[in-house]
Scaffold this motif. Structure first.
Motif, PDB file in Angstrom:
ATOM      1  N   GLN A 140     -18.436   8.900  22.438  1.00  7.26           N
ATOM      2  CA  GLN A 140     -18.443  10.263  22.994  1.00  7.26           C
ATOM      3  C   GLN A 140     -19.593  11.072  22.420  1.00  7.26           C
ATOM      4  OE1 GLN A 140     -14.510  11.662  22.030  1.00  7.26           O
ATOM      5  NE2 GLN A 140     -13.590   9.833  22.886  1.00  7.26           N
ATOM      6  N   PHE A 141     -20.664  10.401  21.998  1.00  9.81           N
ATOM      7  CA  PHE A 141     -21.746  11.094  21.301  1.00  9.81           C
ATOM      8  C   PHE A 141     -23.046  11.039  22.084  1.00  9.81           C
ATOM      9  CE2 PHE A 141     -18.582   9.758  18.263  1.00  9.81           C
ATOM     10  CZ  PHE A 141     -18.370  10.926  17.542  1.00  9.81           C
ATOM     11  N   SER A 142     -23.794  12.143  21.982  1.00 10.24           N
ATOM     12  CA  SER A 142     -25.103  12.216  22.642  1.00 10.24           C
ATOM     13  C   SER A 142     -26.151  11.543  21.756  1.00 10.24           C
ATOM     14  CB  SER A 142     -25.482  13.683  22.843  1.00 10.24           C
ATOM     15  OG  SER A 142     -25.677  14.276  21.573  1.00 10.24           O
ATOM     16  N   GLU A 143     -27.360  11.414  22.299  1.00  8.47           N
ATOM     17  CA  GLU A 143     -28.457  10.842  21.513  1.00  8.47           C
ATOM     18  C   GLU A 143     -28.705  11.700  20.261  1.00  8.47           C
ATOM     19  OE1 GLU A 143     -32.523  11.317  22.908  1.00  8.47           O
ATOM     20  OE2 GLU A 143     -32.907   9.235  22.351  1.00  8.47           O
ATOM     21  N   LYS A 144     -28.653  13.025  20.462  1.00 13.44           N
ATOM     22  CA  LYS A 144     -28.902  13.933  19.333  1.00 13.44           C
ATOM     23  C   LYS A 144     -27.827  13.751  18.247  1.00 13.44           C
ATOM     24  CE  LYS A 144     -29.811  18.781  18.437  1.00 13.44           C
ATOM     25  NZ  LYS A 144     -28.732  19.748  18.464  1.00 13.44           N
ATOM     26  N   ASP A 145     -26.574  13.647  18.671  1.00  6.96           N
ATOM     27  CA  ASP A 145     -25.487  13.423  17.698  1.00  6.96           C
ATOM     28  C   ASP A 145     -25.765  12.180  16.859  1.00  6.96           C
ATOM     29  OD1 ASP A 145     -23.907  15.522  18.736  1.00  6.96           O
ATOM     30  OD2 ASP A 145     -22.862  14.194  20.136  1.00  6.96           O
ATOM     31  N   VAL A 146     -26.163  11.097  17.554  1.00  9.57           N
ATOM     32  CA  VAL A 146     -26.362   9.828  16.845  1.00  9.57           C
ATOM     33  C   VAL A 146     -27.550   9.942  15.891  1.00  9.57           C
ATOM     34  CG1 VAL A 146     -26.800   7.346  17.080  1.00  9.57           C
ATOM     35  CG2 VAL A 146     -25.357   8.510  18.761  1.00  9.57           C
ATOM     36  N   LEU A 147     -28.642  10.558  16.381  1.00 13.21           N
ATOM     37  CA  LEU A 147     -29.833  10.684  15.525  1.00 13.21           C
ATOM     38  C   LEU A 147     -29.531  11.553  14.303  1.00 13.21           C
ATOM     39  CD1 LEU A 147     -32.630  11.076  18.227  1.00 13.21           C
ATOM     40  CD2 LEU A 147     -32.263   9.117  16.692  1.00 13.21           C
ATOM     41  N   THR A 148     -28.802  12.637  14.533  1.00 16.15           N
ATOM     42  CA  THR A 148     -28.464  13.536  13.419  1.00 16.15           C
ATOM     43  C   THR A 148     -27.621  12.790  12.390  1.00 16.15           C
ATOM     44  OG1 THR A 148     -28.455  15.357  14.970  1.00 16.15           O
ATOM     45  CG2 THR A 148     -27.411  15.777  12.848  1.00 16.15           C
ATOM     46  N   PHE A 149     -26.663  12.033  12.887  1.00 17.54           N
ATOM     47  CA  PHE A 149     -25.795  11.267  11.981  1.00 17.54           C
ATOM     48  C   PHE A 149     -26.608  10.206  11.230  1.00 17.54           C
ATOM     49  CE2 PHE A 149     -23.270   7.367  11.371  1.00 17.54           C
ATOM     50  CZ  PHE A 149     -22.353   7.850  10.455  1.00 17.54           C
ATOM     51  N   ALA A 150     -27.479   9.497  11.979  1.00 18.44           N
ATOM     52  CA  ALA A 150     -28.263   8.418  11.354  1.00 18.44           C
ATOM     53  C   ALA A 150     -29.146   8.983  10.256  1.00 18.44           C
ATOM     54  CB  ALA A 150     -29.101   7.697  12.400  1.00 18.44           C
TER      55      ALA A 150
END
Ligand SMILES: O=C(O)C(=O)C[C@H](O)[C@H](O)CO
Length: 331
Positions: free
Chosen positions: A312-322
């Motif tokens: 349920q995550f956007s590209e931005k969510d994933v990049l921020t988390f990474a």
């Protein structure tokens, strides 16, 4: 924005609450998902134009899966409607050292009963960059083994790259049957999600103490036209604590992500699909292999933190988390 077609079965998942065995359950949480549908959702979340092709019943459950897919922006133009029911599966969630148990109820579903390619004409694949399919679909019936190969051949003719996730399901077919099918499809595949266990148990590569690179090299020797192999490696401490690392083998080199501790796991179903979605996104965006494997593994880790089958995550969510990878509050 790339165009992707994912094809497979989408089901209703009925999950007993944590700590309740299926034979004692009085209520279930309802989710919708399926290996290929989950990849479709991930790619739509990342902004791609995705169509999910399947067959569903013309009833309230068919409507529910259609709404589920549309709510994530997945195209439903190729969702056929017909006889049969919506496949379902039941989940008894693992706790501590007790693993998760799954019971399928899908053999009479509208999708499982398909015996011919019912999507009309070549337009299903028109302009598509990737056709994504998995080993779950050919495990459903002998007809689906033929149809999967037929569809892959059509997609290749239309110029698509073929993405195949081996997704071995022991409740649906034997390792011998899966191995025989893999030998037929892998010569047609461009991007392949398969790891050490697939190499040993499905493709007959002898087990050694060697690292994952050895197994990728052996698979690459068998199927030289595959452009990328990838998989995750899980160190299981308990049902709710795992360490996860991803690897991507491309151009003869194995790229490894950082190792993530996932503690606690909220729901691990669909973690592999979130990983595949992340890999395909990176490949479509022509990112470097290092970026691709970090992104895909982070996407999979994030999936473990939410209930339901899909990411349920956007590209931005994933990049921020990474980049941050901590439990910090973002303000
Ligand atoms: O197990 C299956 O066949 C499914 O498609 C259900 C889940 O969504 C899938 O396993 C997650 O990868």
């Amino acid at each position: 924005m790339a165009k992707v077609v994912c094809l497979g079965e989408i089901m209703m998942r009925l999950s007993a609450e944590v700590g309740t065995r299926l034979n004692k359950a009085h209520q279930f949480d309802v989710f919708y998902g399926g290996g290929e549908a989950n990849v479709a959702v991930s790619l739509a979340n990342y902004g791609h134009q995705v169509q999910f092709a399947s067959k569903i019943p013309d009833n309230s459950f068919g409507e529910a899966v259609t709404q589920h897919l549309r709510s994530y922006g997945v195209g439903t133009e190729y969702l056929l409607k017909g006889n049969g029911r919506l496949g379902s599966y039941y989940v008894e969630q693992g706790v501590s050292q007790r693993g998760t148990k799954v019971i399928y109820d899908r053999s009479t579903s509208a999708f499982a009963q398909m015996a011919a390619v019912e999507w009309v004409g070549p337009e299903l694949f028109d302009g598509a960059d990737i056709f994504h399919i998995s080993g779950i679909t050919p495990a459903l019936s002998e007809s689906w083994q033929q149809l999967t190969l037929e569809l892959v051949q059509q997609a290749k003719k239309a110029g698509c790259n073929i993405s195949f996730d081996s997704n071995y399901r022991k409740n649906l077919w034997t390792q011998k049957e899966a191995g025989a099918f893999l030998r037929k499809i892998l010569p047609l595949v461009d991007y392949c999600s398969a790891g050490k266990l697939d190499a040993i148990h499905l493709l007959g590569i002898p087990e050694t103490d060697a690292s994952i690179t050895y197994y990728y090299q052996k698979m690459q020797e068998m199927y030289p036209t595959i452009k990328a192999f990838y998989s995750t490696h899980r160190q299981v401490h308990s049902s709710s604590v795992n360490e996860l690392q991803g690897t991507l083998f491309s151009g003869g080199v194995c790229y490894t992500s950082k190792q993530h501790m996932i503690d606690p796991i909220v729901d691990r179903i669909g973690g592999g699909d979130a990983f595949t979605g992340g890999i395909l996104h990176g490949l479509l965006k022509e990112r470097s292999p290092e970026e691709i494997i970090e992104f895909a593994t982070a996407a999979s880790v994030l999936k473990h933190s939410v209930k339901g089958d899909c990411n349920q995550f956007s590209e931005k969510d994933v990049l921020t988390f990474a980049e941050s990878e901590s439990a910090k509050i973002e303000r």
